[in-house]
Design a protein around this motif. Structure first.
Motif, PDB file in Angstrom:
ATOM      1  N   ALA A  35      31.484  36.773  30.771  1.00  0.00           N
ATOM      2  CA  ALA A  35      31.176  36.608  32.189  1.00  0.00           C
ATOM      3  C   ALA A  35      32.406  36.172  32.966  1.00  0.00           C
ATOM      4  O   ALA A  35      32.669  36.651  34.071  1.00  0.00           O
ATOM      5  N   GLY A  36      33.182  35.270  32.383  1.00  0.00           N
ATOM      6  CA  GLY A  36      34.400  34.806  33.047  1.00  0.00           C
ATOM      7  C   GLY A  36      35.422  35.918  33.201  1.00  0.00           C
ATOM      8  O   GLY A  36      36.111  36.000  34.228  1.00  0.00           O
ATOM      9  N   ASN A  37      35.536  36.778  32.190  1.00  0.00           N
ATOM     10  CA  ASN A  37      36.467  37.904  32.275  1.00  0.00           C
ATOM     11  C   ASN A  37      36.086  38.842  33.412  1.00  0.00           C
ATOM     12  O   ASN A  37      36.951  39.391  34.102  1.00  0.00           O
ATOM     13  N   LEU A  38      34.778  39.037  33.605  1.00  0.00           N
ATOM     14  CA  LEU A  38      34.314  39.915  34.676  1.00  0.00           C
ATOM     15  C   LEU A  38      34.650  39.325  36.044  1.00  0.00           C
ATOM     16  O   LEU A  38      35.200  40.026  36.913  1.00  0.00           O
ATOM     17  N   THR A  39      34.327  38.064  36.264  1.00  0.00           N
ATOM     18  CA  THR A  39      34.593  37.455  37.572  1.00  0.00           C
ATOM     19  C   THR A  39      36.091  37.362  37.844  1.00  0.00           C
ATOM     20  O   THR A  39      36.533  37.559  38.992  1.00  0.00           O
ATOM     21  N   ASN A  40      36.887  37.093  36.809  1.00  0.00           N
ATOM     22  CA  ASN A  40      38.338  37.044  37.000  1.00  0.00           C
ATOM     23  C   ASN A  40      38.878  38.412  37.389  1.00  0.00           C
ATOM     24  O   ASN A  40      39.736  38.525  38.275  1.00  0.00           O
ATOM     25  N   ALA A  41      38.386  39.447  36.707  1.00  0.00           N
ATOM     26  CA  ALA A  41      38.848  40.806  37.005  1.00  0.00           C
ATOM     27  C   ALA A  41      38.471  41.214  38.426  1.00  0.00           C
ATOM     28  O   ALA A  41      39.273  41.816  39.153  1.00  0.00           O
ATOM     29  N   LEU A  42      37.254  40.886  38.838  1.00  0.00           N
ATOM     30  CA  LEU A  42      36.819  41.231  40.197  1.00  0.00           C
ATOM     31  C   LEU A  42      37.600  40.432  41.239  1.00  0.00           C
ATOM     32  O   LEU A  42      37.999  40.974  42.274  1.00  0.00           O
ATOM     33  N   SER A  43      37.812  39.167  40.979  1.00  0.00           N
ATOM     34  CA  SER A  43      38.543  38.324  41.917  1.00  0.00           C
ATOM     35  C   SER A  43      39.973  38.835  42.107  1.00  0.00           C
ATOM     36  O   SER A  43      40.457  38.991  43.235  1.00  0.00           O
ATOM     37  N   ASN A  44      40.646  39.119  40.990  1.00  0.00           N
ATOM     38  CA  ASN A  44      42.013  39.633  41.071  1.00  0.00           C
ATOM     39  C   ASN A  44      42.047  40.990  41.766  1.00  0.00           C
ATOM     40  O   ASN A  44      42.959  41.279  42.549  1.00  0.00           O
ATOM     41  N   GLY A  45      41.042  41.822  41.483  1.00  0.00           N
ATOM     42  CA  GLY A  45      40.993  43.148  42.091  1.00  0.00           C
ATOM     43  C   GLY A  45      40.749  43.086  43.590  1.00  0.00           C
ATOM     44  O   GLY A  45      41.328  43.868  44.355  1.00  0.00           O
ATOM     45  N   LEU A  46      39.900  42.168  44.025  1.00  0.00           N
ATOM     46  CA  LEU A  46      39.628  42.026  45.461  1.00  0.00           C
ATOM     47  C   LEU A  46      40.884  41.599  46.212  1.00  0.00           C
ATOM     48  O   LEU A  46      41.182  42.099  47.301  1.00  0.00           O
ATOM     49  N   ILE A  47      41.628  40.680  45.612  1.00  0.00           N
ATOM     50  CA  ILE A  47      42.843  40.200  46.270  1.00  0.00           C
ATOM     51  C   ILE A  47      43.921  41.286  46.278  1.00  0.00           C
ATOM     52  O   ILE A  47      44.537  41.562  47.317  1.00  0.00           O
ATOM     53  N   SER A  48      44.149  41.905  45.116  1.00  0.00           N
ATOM     54  CA  SER A  48      45.181  42.951  45.045  1.00  0.00           C
ATOM     55  C   SER A  48      44.781  44.182  45.853  1.00  0.00           C
ATOM     56  O   SER A  48      45.637  44.964  46.280  1.00  0.00           O
ATOM     57  N   GLY A  49      43.476  44.340  46.081  1.00  0.00           N
ATOM     58  CA  GLY A  49      42.995  45.474  46.857  1.00  0.00           C
ATOM     59  C   GLY A  49      43.110  45.271  48.364  1.00  0.00           C
ATOM     60  O   GLY A  49      42.726  46.150  49.137  1.00  0.00           O
ATOM     61  N   LEU A 210      34.894  47.982  48.252  1.00  0.00           N
ATOM     62  CA  LEU A 210      35.967  47.549  47.368  1.00  0.00           C
ATOM     63  C   LEU A 210      35.420  47.124  46.011  1.00  0.00           C
ATOM     64  O   LEU A 210      35.988  47.454  44.964  1.00  0.00           O
ATOM     65  N   VAL A 211      34.301  46.405  46.004  1.00  0.00           N
ATOM     66  CA  VAL A 211      33.676  46.003  44.741  1.00  0.00           C
ATOM     67  C   VAL A 211      33.242  47.236  43.955  1.00  0.00           C
ATOM     68  O   VAL A 211      33.453  47.329  42.738  1.00  0.00           O
ATOM     69  N   ASN A 212      32.652  48.201  44.632  1.00  0.00           N
ATOM     70  CA  ASN A 212      32.190  49.422  43.971  1.00  0.00           C
ATOM     71  C   ASN A 212      33.362  50.168  43.338  1.00  0.00           C
ATOM     72  O   ASN A 212      33.261  50.679  42.213  1.00  0.00           O
ATOM     73  N   ALA A 213      34.487  50.229  44.047  1.00  0.00           N
ATOM     74  CA  ALA A 213      35.668  50.901  43.516  1.00  0.00           C
ATOM     75  C   ALA A 213      36.246  50.143  42.327  1.00  0.00           C
ATOM     76  O   ALA A 213      36.724  50.756  41.353  1.00  0.00           O
ATOM     77  N   LEU A 214      36.183  48.820  42.362  1.00  0.00           N
ATOM     78  CA  LEU A 214      36.753  48.014  41.284  1.00  0.00           C
ATOM     79  C   LEU A 214      36.022  48.220  39.968  1.00  0.00           C
ATOM     80  O   LEU A 214      36.630  48.156  38.897  1.00  0.00           O
ATOM     81  N   LEU A 215      34.714  48.466  40.022  1.00  0.00           N
ATOM     82  CA  LEU A 215      33.943  48.627  38.795  1.00  0.00           C
ATOM     83  C   LEU A 215      34.459  49.793  37.958  1.00  0.00           C
ATOM     84  O   LEU A 215      34.388  49.764  36.721  1.00  0.00           O
ATOM     85  N   SER A 216      34.970  50.821  38.609  1.00  0.00           N
ATOM     86  CA  SER A 216      35.482  51.980  37.876  1.00  0.00           C
ATOM     87  C   SER A 216      36.904  51.756  37.378  1.00  0.00           C
ATOM     88  O   SER A 216      37.438  52.580  36.625  1.00  0.00           O
ATOM     89  N   GLN A 217      37.513  50.648  37.779  1.00  0.00           N
ATOM     90  CA  GLN A 217      38.892  50.370  37.376  1.00  0.00           C
ATOM     91  C   GLN A 217      38.997  49.245  36.348  1.00  0.00           C
ATOM     92  O   GLN A 217      40.094  48.921  35.895  1.00  0.00           O
ATOM     93  N   LEU A 218      37.860  48.666  35.981  1.00  0.00           N
ATOM     94  CA  LEU A 218      37.873  47.570  35.018  1.00  0.00           C
ATOM     95  C   LEU A 218      38.275  48.066  33.631  1.00  0.00           C
ATOM     96  O   LEU A 218      38.113  49.238  33.301  1.00  0.00           O
ATOM     97  N   ASP A 219      38.780  47.159  32.827  1.00  0.00           N
ATOM     98  CA  ASP A 219      39.123  47.472  31.446  1.00  0.00           C
ATOM     99  C   ASP A 219      37.914  48.080  30.735  1.00  0.00           C
ATOM    100  O   ASP A 219      36.803  47.541  30.794  1.00  0.00           O
ATOM    101  N   ILE A 220      38.124  49.210  30.054  1.00  0.00           N
ATOM    102  CA  ILE A 220      37.012  49.954  29.459  1.00  0.00           C
ATOM    103  C   ILE A 220      36.269  49.138  28.415  1.00  0.00           C
ATOM    104  O   ILE A 220      35.048  49.242  28.274  1.00  0.00           O
ATOM    105  N   THR A 221      36.999  48.315  27.668  1.00  0.00           N
ATOM    106  CA  THR A 221      36.341  47.483  26.644  1.00  0.00           C
ATOM    107  C   THR A 221      35.412  46.471  27.295  1.00  0.00           C
ATOM    108  O   THR A 221      34.280  46.253  26.837  1.00  0.00           O
ATOM    109  N   LEU A 222      35.876  45.851  28.378  1.00  0.00           N
ATOM    110  CA  LEU A 222      35.047  44.884  29.099  1.00  0.00           C
ATOM    111  C   LEU A 222      33.806  45.567  29.663  1.00  0.00           C
ATOM    112  O   LEU A 222      32.687  45.039  29.551  1.00  0.00           O
ATOM    113  N   VAL A 223      33.982  46.746  30.248  1.00  0.00           N
ATOM    114  CA  VAL A 223      32.850  47.487  30.810  1.00  0.00           C
ATOM    115  C   VAL A 223      31.841  47.842  29.725  1.00  0.00           C
ATOM    116  O   VAL A 223      30.628  47.679  29.908  1.00  0.00           O
TER     117      VAL A 223
END
Length: 240
Positions: A35-49, A210-223
């Motif tokens: 769960a933490g990996n998911l929120t970290n990935a989304l948080s970083n993606g929102l900022i970098s996006g 932006l959140v919708n786009a980030l889901l397709s860019q997450l690490d495949i293993t995490l997804v």
């Protein structure tokens, strides 16, 4: 003795082979880490996006013009000040500064098949006018909640997608930071009513795609790990 040693070596090799053959989902980290990996990935993606830059450039002043949720425009909003100087309504400036993304929250539906990501945002609104300077400065806090679940396409491939993406009614918080003596509580109340009508929609238009786009860019293993857990209805989210 040789047979015993041989058996120990064989068992060790067998355990290693079994571990290597396990699919990623079964070798995943603890639920809290997942769960933490998911929120970290989304948080970083929102900022970098560029979310924070987008918030700073919200067309808020246009939304406050007459006919867009505020019939009287800024004249009505500022009451006696601008009603005595009508031309001021055309020159006021509304700046958004100090945009920030706070710590994301994550919850899981009772059936375990859906996730709800809470995206808390904050920024400062500064209302200015020529010669008068800053008229009103307020701090704004707003939570956007994005529903995440799995879908299977025509090729039988499963993906994570965003469902409802909205704000909880009443969670908009506006706090007065600075204002001249003529700024009364009623003015702040009027501002809150107007912003409740226009701000959430403006912010959602920046966050949800932006959140919708980030889901397709997450690490495949995490997804894959998250998809497997959601399909099985496993509760892997310990309130974040």
């Amino acid at each position: 003795m040789f047979q015993i040693r041989g058996l120990i070596v064989f068992c060790g090799l067998l355990a290693q082979l079994q571990a290597l053959s396990l699919p990623p989902a079964l070798k995943s980290a603890s639920p809290t880490d997942l769960a933490g990996n998911l929120t970290n990935a989304l948080s970083n993606g929102l900022i970098s996006g560029g979310l924070l830059d987008n918030l700073s450039n919200l067309p808020l002043l246009d939304a406050l013009k007459p006919g867009k949720g505020n019939p009287a425009g800024l004249v009505g909003l500022l009451g006696k000040l601008t009603s005595s100087i009508p031309i001021l309504n055309s020159f006021v400036d509304l700046k958004i500064t100090n945009s920030e993304l706070l710590e994301l929250g994550l919850e899981q539906s009772p059936d375990g098949h859906h996730l709800y990501v809470t995206i808390p945002l904050g920024f400062v609104l500064n209302l200015k006018a020529p010669l008068l300077g800053s008229l009103l400065k307020v701090s704004v806090k707003l939570n956007i909640t994005a529903e995440v679940f799995t879908v299977t396409d025509d090729e039988q491939k499963t993906h994570l997608v965003v469902g409802d993406c909205t704000h909880s009614p009443g969670n908009l918080q506006i706090t007065l930071l600075d204002g001249h003596g003529f700024i009364l509580q009623k003015l702040l109340d009027d501002l809150t009513i107007i912003f409740n009508k226009i701000l959430p929609e403006l912010v959602q238009k920046q966050v949800c795609p932006l959140v919708n786009a980030l889901l397709s860019q997450l690490d495949i293993t995490l997804v894959d790990e998250i998809i497997n857990q959601l399909i099985q209805g496993t509760h892997f989210v310990i309130k974040i």
